[in-house]
Design a protein around this motif. Structure first.
Motif, PDB file in Angstrom:
ATOM      1  N   ALA B  34       0.819  -1.214   0.000  1.00  0.00           N
ATOM      2  CA  ALA B  34       0.000   0.000   0.000  1.00  0.00           C
ATOM      3  C   ALA B  34       0.854   1.266   0.000  1.00  0.00           C
ATOM      4  N   LEU B  35       0.491   2.193  -0.896  1.00  0.00           N
ATOM      5  CA  LEU B  35       1.057   3.548  -0.945  1.00  0.00           C
ATOM      6  C   LEU B  35       2.537   3.585  -1.298  1.00  0.00           C
ATOM      7  N   ASP B  85      -4.044  -2.972  -3.539  1.00  0.00           N
ATOM      8  CA  ASP B  85      -2.764  -3.201  -2.856  1.00  0.00           C
ATOM      9  C   ASP B  85      -2.620  -4.714  -2.631  1.00  0.00           C
ATOM     10  N   THR B  86      -1.404  -5.179  -2.452  1.00  0.00           N
ATOM     11  CA  THR B  86      -1.153  -6.616  -2.276  1.00  0.00           C
ATOM     12  C   THR B  86      -0.226  -6.833  -1.083  1.00  0.00           C
ATOM     13  N   VAL B  87      -0.133  -8.102  -0.677  1.00  0.00           N
ATOM     14  CA  VAL B  87       0.908  -8.469   0.283  1.00  0.00           C
ATOM     15  C   VAL B  87       2.239  -8.506  -0.464  1.00  0.00           C
ATOM     16  N   GLU B 128      -5.949  -2.270   2.102  1.00  0.00           N
ATOM     17  CA  GLU B 128      -6.821  -3.333   2.597  1.00  0.00           C
ATOM     18  C   GLU B 128      -6.002  -4.420   3.269  1.00  0.00           C
ATOM     19  N   GLU B 129      -4.814  -4.676   2.726  1.00  0.00           N
ATOM     20  CA  GLU B 129      -4.041  -5.840   3.189  1.00  0.00           C
ATOM     21  C   GLU B 129      -3.451  -5.662   4.584  1.00  0.00           C
ATOM     22  N   GLY B 130      -3.088  -4.432   4.905  1.00  0.00           N
ATOM     23  CA  GLY B 130      -2.436  -4.239   6.197  1.00  0.00           C
ATOM     24  C   GLY B 130      -1.015  -4.772   6.221  1.00  0.00           C
ATOM     25  N   MET B 137      -7.776  -3.190   6.079  1.00  0.00           N
ATOM     26  CA  MET B 137      -9.087  -2.580   5.726  1.00  0.00           C
ATOM     27  C   MET B 137      -9.158  -1.131   6.185  1.00  0.00           C
ATOM     28  N   MET B 138      -8.013  -0.444   6.184  1.00  0.00           N
ATOM     29  CA  MET B 138      -7.942   0.916   6.700  1.00  0.00           C
ATOM     30  C   MET B 138      -8.761   1.893   5.860  1.00  0.00           C
ATOM     31  N   GLY B 139      -8.637   1.785   4.544  1.00  0.00           N
ATOM     32  CA  GLY B 139      -9.320   2.724   3.646  1.00  0.00           C
ATOM     33  C   GLY B 139     -10.826   2.626   3.775  1.00  0.00           C
ATOM     34  N   SER B 140     -11.345   1.408   3.787  1.00  0.00           N
ATOM     35  CA  SER B 140     -12.803   1.260   3.864  1.00  0.00           C
ATOM     36  C   SER B 140     -13.316   1.649   5.248  1.00  0.00           C
TER      37      SER B 140
END
Lengths: 407, 407
Positions: B34-35, B85-87, B128-130, B137-140
């Motif tokens: 992510a990001l 985003d992915t792991v 989403e992945e953390g 799931m931070m964005g949602s």
């Protein structure tokens, strides 16, 4: 009469404390890894005491040191002893007690003016612990002719130095030839909790357990812990957990002296929400009865195979160590028991769970061991302790047994 | 009629493969944490496709991106989407399928000249992945108003950078205000083996399991594995092994959807011949039924207490995570099932074992999910795969459900 002789407990304790100063750790305990500078200083101190007692001190090519007090007749000595090397965070009694009690036995007889018919000997063997060089009990294995010198000297330790280099560096590669021994008796702390637990003073050691160490590697399938139903799992961690339970159940079913331990276990990937795809664990099986030990191994492997089939995993295994049990000389074991009872002590026949130099000496002469209690069973630990009254009791049994054997 | 419309599977697959090129790993799979810069390039590519389809694209302050295709009437959109985003070693389908199938639904309708009454929206949610920033799931969670922006931006990731810094660095801190949603349907790969195992094409997701993660620390007493009888042991490793067995047995007894996993376990000192004095392990319990999940927790803790007493060890525990189950909207769940059956697919009602953005959206609107099979249940892994026919089936169910909701 020598039957009324008793050792001097304060002299014994003084020597134990004095030797414990060499390599002392801050806060207690001692570190004298085999063939280090600390070990050399410990050896020098004990050799000094041997010389003060007028013993004929010999050092063999692997650094085993034996002091002999000649008897009134020639012939192989009645021998005692143990080791003075320690693990990295060791206590004051493991090994040291057996060596220093041997000196105390001889000093007691000398001061009483009792010179036995047979010679008496006290020795300490190189690298009993195996904490720096593998295998353990190296010195006594060499002493009984079962390990070639060249092979022993070539062993490389945890610090990259070889036994040969370390021996030469501390000046303890001697020239004493192999010697015959009439009988060998070793006094040692139990290193286990049984004697204290049962309120018994003298452990009459009948033999040393056989050891079987196996490493198992379970390979399953990693998957999401939240999305994979139990029935579709191939969980290497569960198989390992199940085997931890099984080995105890199996040992209890086999009964007698069978014990079993899973001491090491690692899971992969070792994450809270991932089913482990690999578990690597060890099983330590011990028994004084080789037949039962083999039965335990066979049962374990059969159970592992069945469990692997049931869970859809594969299991590989490799042997890490395998030693057959050693039985001590029954007559000598009886003599230790009778002597301890005559001196008014409680006794218990028992196996040794740990390895000791006496099991190597048993290859060349009648051998046996005397155990005294370890408080809370703690050993290989700076908190290792044995009550002074128990040290005294053990040394007096040793004294009497050696006197009987030497006359 | 829109009931006869079907998506174009090759167009969907082309977009999946194209997005899979961004952050592609040598040998397969993808890494778009992510990001990161890779995430930015992935976002740019999907936003480009949204713009090609004429969607009104908005980016909110936490980087959630939503493309809206206005309907013939005003009002909140029928929304779909997921995350891109992915792991670190992810597959091509997790998250991406749900976003790209949303684009495919809109393109199919546009090409057929069918403009629904309600607006349609497709979005992808940040982190989403953390795998870089906690929680997942931070964005949602922010999208539904349950996480303050300041708090989210302050989260520091595994590389020491904060969410805010990373968002600013890739230029994805937008200004879109909170939006209302008429209904939310998410298509996702199962990430578990159930659908494939049962030969079912469409998973009708009724809700998301509640999660209870607990770490237990068992403290016993280390002792020599050879000298300590079984009855005198306080073996932390045995207690852990016993609990590994217990949690599975308990889950099977509770039945239904209860699952339980011990994924992490560490022993100390972890040596073959030393009884472990410490075992630290995790228990992951999940259930769609909060009451049963609480029952599982209570049973586990009661069993741990009894076992600790029996074995003479102490056990401490701490909660690592606790989420209640989420139930999706029954009418929407029924509609997904009916639609899948109408299209001739086999279906299975099931919970989601993993967390998904849809569970957050369920807080503000009717929400549900469609699952398609994951080959061998593998996910969060470069080997993640779903058969193209199943991708097509899932996207067609999504198309039909969104059409029905929008007319």
């Amino acid at each position: 009469m020598s039957a009324d002789l008793r050792i001097d407990p304060s002299r014994l304790l003084d020597r134990i404390r004095s030797l414990g100063q060499v390599g002392a750790l801050p806060g207690g305990g001692v570190c004298r890894l085999a063939l280090t500078e600390e070990d050399r200083r410990g050896r020098d101190r004990v050799r000094g005491w041997m010389e003060e007692l007028g013993l004929e001190v010999g050092v063999d090519p692997l650094g085993n040191v034996v002091g002999v007090w000649p008897g009134t007749e020639p012939g192989p000595p009645v021998m005692t002893g143990s080791h003075i090397d320690t693990v990295r965070t060791g206590g004051l009694y493991d090994g040291n007690l057996g060596v220093l009690a041997g000196l105390e036995v001889i000093e007691t007889l000398q001061r009483a003016g009792v010179r036995p018919r047979r010679s008496l000997a006290v020795g300490f063997f190189t690298n009993e612990e195996g904490a720096r060089f593998a295998p353990d009990m190296m010195g006594s294995l060499y002493f009984v002719g079962a390990l070639p010198l060249r092979q022993a000297r070539a062993v490389v330790g945890i610090d990259g130095k070889s036994v040969g280099e370390a021996l030469d560096a501390i000046g303890y590669a001697g020239a004493s030839p192999p010697m015959a021994v009439h009988a060998f008796v070793e006094l040692h702390v139990e290193q286990g909790p049984v004697l204290e637990e049962e309120g018994v003073t003298i452990g009459v050691v009948e033999g040393v357990q056989g050891i079987s160490w196996t490493e198992f590697t379970v390979t399953g399938i990693s998957n999401h812990a939240g999305t994979t139903p139990l029935r579709l799992r191939h969980d290497a961690g569960w198989v390992a957990g199940s085997l931890i339970q099984y080995v105890r159940t199996m040992a209890l079913e086999l009964g007698g002296d069978q014990i079993a331990t899973v001491g090491s276990l690692r899971l992969h990937p070792d994450l809270v929400n991932v089913i482990p795809n690999r578990a690597v664990f060890t099983v330590d099986l011990r028994n004084t009865d080789e037949a039962v030990l083999q039965q335990a191994e066979a049962r374990l492997h059969a159970h592992v195979r069945a469990l692997a089939e049931q869970e859809g995993v594969t299991v590989a295994h490799r042997s890490l160590a395998r030693f057959e049990p050693v039985s001590f000389e029954p007559e000598l074991v009886d003599r230790i028991e009778a002597t301890a009872l005559r001196l008014g002590h409680t006794t218990r026949r028992m196996p040794s769970g740990a390895g000791h130099d006496a099991q190597m000496l048993a290859r060349i002469c009648p051998a046996a061991m005397i155990f005294v209690p370890s408080v809370r069973g703690i050993s290989h630990n700076v908190a290792e302790h044995t009550d002074p009254a128990d040290l005294e009791a053990g040394a007096n049994v040793l004294l009497q047994v050696m006197c009987e054997l030497a006359t």
